[in-house]
Design a protein around this motif. Sequence first.
Motif, PDB file in Angstrom:
ATOM      1  N   LYS A 125       9.040  13.656  -0.709  1.00  0.00           N
ATOM      2  CA  LYS A 125       8.863  12.497   0.174  1.00  0.00           C
ATOM      3  C   LYS A 125      10.200  11.933   0.606  1.00  0.00           C
ATOM      4  O   LYS A 125      10.430  11.646   1.790  1.00  0.00           O
ATOM      5  N   ALA A 126      11.087  11.766  -0.354  1.00  0.00           N
ATOM      6  CA  ALA A 126      12.382  11.179  -0.043  1.00  0.00           C
ATOM      7  C   ALA A 126      13.224  12.088   0.845  1.00  0.00           C
ATOM      8  O   ALA A 126      13.987  11.605   1.686  1.00  0.00           O
ATOM      9  N   VAL A 127      13.099  13.400   0.669  1.00  0.00           N
ATOM     10  CA  VAL A 127      13.864  14.327   1.511  1.00  0.00           C
ATOM     11  C   VAL A 127      13.420  14.201   2.969  1.00  0.00           C
ATOM     12  O   VAL A 127      14.246  14.114   3.892  1.00  0.00           O
ATOM     13  N   VAL A 128      12.110  14.205   3.200  1.00  0.00           N
ATOM     14  CA  VAL A 128      11.598  14.044   4.571  1.00  0.00           C
ATOM     15  C   VAL A 128      11.968  12.676   5.124  1.00  0.00           C
ATOM     16  O   VAL A 128      12.406  12.542   6.277  1.00  0.00           O
ATOM     17  N   PHE A 155       4.766  -5.419  -5.911  1.00  0.00           N
ATOM     18  CA  PHE A 155       3.395  -5.507  -6.406  1.00  0.00           C
ATOM     19  C   PHE A 155       2.708  -4.149  -6.342  1.00  0.00           C
ATOM     20  O   PHE A 155       1.911  -3.799  -7.218  1.00  0.00           O
ATOM     21  N   GLY A 156       3.019  -3.371  -5.288  1.00  0.00           N
ATOM     22  CA  GLY A 156       2.478  -2.019  -5.215  1.00  0.00           C
ATOM     23  C   GLY A 156       2.955  -1.150  -6.358  1.00  0.00           C
ATOM     24  O   GLY A 156       2.189  -0.367  -6.943  1.00  0.00           O
ATOM     25  N   ALA A 183       1.259  16.657   1.241  1.00  0.00           N
ATOM     26  CA  ALA A 183       0.853  15.249   1.326  1.00  0.00           C
ATOM     27  C   ALA A 183       2.006  14.322   0.972  1.00  0.00           C
ATOM     28  O   ALA A 183       2.232  13.303   1.633  1.00  0.00           O
ATOM     29  N   ARG A 184       2.750  14.667  -0.066  1.00  0.00           N
ATOM     30  CA  ARG A 184       3.885  13.847  -0.463  1.00  0.00           C
ATOM     31  C   ARG A 184       4.960  13.843   0.625  1.00  0.00           C
ATOM     32  O   ARG A 184       5.585  12.808   0.892  1.00  0.00           O
ATOM     33  N   LEU A 197       0.819  -1.212   0.000  1.00  0.00           N
ATOM     34  CA  LEU A 197       0.000   0.000   0.000  1.00  0.00           C
ATOM     35  C   LEU A 197       0.854   1.263   0.000  1.00  0.00           C
ATOM     36  O   LEU A 197       0.491   2.267  -0.623  1.00  0.00           O
ATOM     37  N   ASP A 198       1.974   1.221   0.711  1.00  0.00           N
ATOM     38  CA  ASP A 198       2.863   2.386   0.708  1.00  0.00           C
ATOM     39  C   ASP A 198       3.381   2.657  -0.701  1.00  0.00           C
ATOM     40  O   ASP A 198       3.417   3.809  -1.155  1.00  0.00           O
ATOM     41  N   ASN A 199       3.766   1.618  -1.420  1.00  0.00           N
ATOM     42  CA  ASN A 199       4.271   1.805  -2.779  1.00  0.00           C
ATOM     43  C   ASN A 199       3.151   2.041  -3.781  1.00  0.00           C
ATOM     44  O   ASN A 199       3.387   2.648  -4.832  1.00  0.00           O
ATOM     45  N   LEU A 200       1.959   1.565  -3.479  1.00  0.00           N
ATOM     46  CA  LEU A 200       0.814   1.887  -4.328  1.00  0.00           C
ATOM     47  C   LEU A 200       0.553   3.385  -4.321  1.00  0.00           C
ATOM     48  O   LEU A 200       0.333   4.004  -5.370  1.00  0.00           O
ATOM     49  N   LEU A 201       0.596   3.984  -3.128  1.00  0.00           N
ATOM     50  CA  LEU A 201       0.434   5.433  -3.033  1.00  0.00           C
ATOM     51  C   LEU A 201       1.621   6.157  -3.660  1.00  0.00           C
ATOM     52  O   LEU A 201       1.462   7.171  -4.337  1.00  0.00           O
ATOM     53  N   LEU A 202       2.818   5.622  -3.440  1.00  0.00           N
ATOM     54  CA  LEU A 202       4.031   6.245  -3.973  1.00  0.00           C
ATOM     55  C   LEU A 202       4.003   6.355  -5.488  1.00  0.00           C
ATOM     56  O   LEU A 202       4.314   7.416  -6.063  1.00  0.00           O
ATOM     57  N   THR A 203       3.606   5.275  -6.172  1.00  0.00           N
ATOM     58  CA  THR A 203       3.706   5.245  -7.631  1.00  0.00           C
ATOM     59  C   THR A 203       2.449   5.730  -8.338  1.00  0.00           C
ATOM     60  O   THR A 203       2.540   6.209  -9.466  1.00  0.00           O
ATOM     61  N   SER A 204       1.297   5.622  -7.700  1.00  0.00           N
ATOM     62  CA  SER A 204       0.081   6.107  -8.360  1.00  0.00           C
ATOM     63  C   SER A 204       0.101   7.615  -8.539  1.00  0.00           C
ATOM     64  O   SER A 204      -0.587   8.159  -9.415  1.00  0.00           O
TER      65      SER A 204
END
Length: 508
Positions: free
Chosen positions: A131-134, A223-224, A181-182, A45-52
Amino acid sequence: MSPLRSLRDCWYRVLNSGDSLQPMRERARESRRLVLAIVFLTNLLDNLLLTSVVPIIPAFLLKLDKEEFYGNQHNLTHLPQLTDLSDYTPCSNVSLSPTGTNESLFYHHKFQLAAAAFSENGRVGWLLSSKAVVQLFANLLVGPLCNKVGYPLLLFGGTVIVFISSVVFAFAESYIPLFIARSVQGLGSAAAIIAGMSIVARRYPDDKSRSQAMGISMGGAAFGVLVGYPFGGIMYTFVGKTVAFLVIAGLLLLDVGLQWFVFGVHVKRESYTDITPLHVLLRDRYILIAVGAVWLTTMSMSVLEPTVPLWVMGFMHVKNWELGLIFLPDSLGYLIGTNCFGIVAQRIGRWSCTLFCMLLIALCQVCLPFATAVPQLILPHFGLGLGLGVTDAAIMPFLALLVDVRNEAFYGCVYAIAQLAVCLAYSFGPLAAGMVVKAVGFPWLMRGMAVVNVIYCPLCYILSKAPTSLDEDAPLNKPGKKSTRYTQDSQVADEASFSYGQLFEDED
């Protein structure tokens, strides 16, 4: 009875039902397969949000530019409306002579929106890298914090924060809320990923079963990623941004409830009185080289996220939903790499797998700019995803093994370092890519990344000298400090317990 009193009584019954559910919760907590499934779902789910977000944000920002343009151009109210991203394609030879006709103004408008698409590289790069900076700075706190509050509570808290981020994404209607949000997701991801990987590393203590279990847990992330890109593109096209992110928020809420049922919500210190600090681990050359490989291969993927959609929009005719499908081969390759090559890398040598994958990534980066149509992107993108997936499947269990052999068997700090590498890639990569594309163009960006990957390859050979057993090397810890190591007998016992699906007893 008043509605407020009914709600209060219902809440009391939920709290008091814990005693009757306790035997079931204990059985769930003792099932390490269920714990692995929870980590798998959280990573998914974390990667689903990340890539969507990747196919949605460029199209959404261009939509805002279009609405702002129409709001400011009152004399263009009778022009035909641009209904798709293909209308932004700056490939046509457009006459900008002021003939005064609607057709000339329309093409002038089309050209301006194409220029806006090109200028969005910078803003998209900043948003995607936030996101990556935070997460980069959050990792420094999460690693040591694991020992103070426990892995399960950090996993729960991180998932809740990711849920909040998805809700903000759903209702944000301008750039600043999207940026916030990101960024908030980075905080939640730091806690959830480090805690989840640490739980898996401790529940599966021997190298063979750990390699398999970590391949499965990273398969959730794969899979996400696999679902995220097409999910974002298709959902945004047919139902809109709000519904897309609310679906993700609902799934995250289910994950939070499952974690509460299995782990509970309470502070539970880990059983480590002394942990190896980050600065000691960072002096280990094997750890540095391993996380360096993770950083470089991840950055090879991160530079594509802000640049490929806008490059494709500028030189190929695509629809909104096709933007998500562009990254589908990457996701499929990553899924295959993480799920199928964990044990393979352990058997044939993790250093050789890593070296081969970096060469494969470099080759795909050289080939990518030669594509002139969307189908020609499939093979290079698949190779990039496969190389990244195999590298992660090889390096992540290797880091846990190094900690077992050379340090105290506490995994929070070493996975914090691994996540630091990933976050550096996703913070520096999109930001630098947006600037480099403006300066030298997309093809030279890919060629430069390929050269860097090839130059790094000889360092992977040093990993073949890394100690993996009791007598190969002395620990990095201070003299006299007890270090957790595995003997042949303990490995046989652990593999037997894994075969029967039993729990490796711990305090989770």
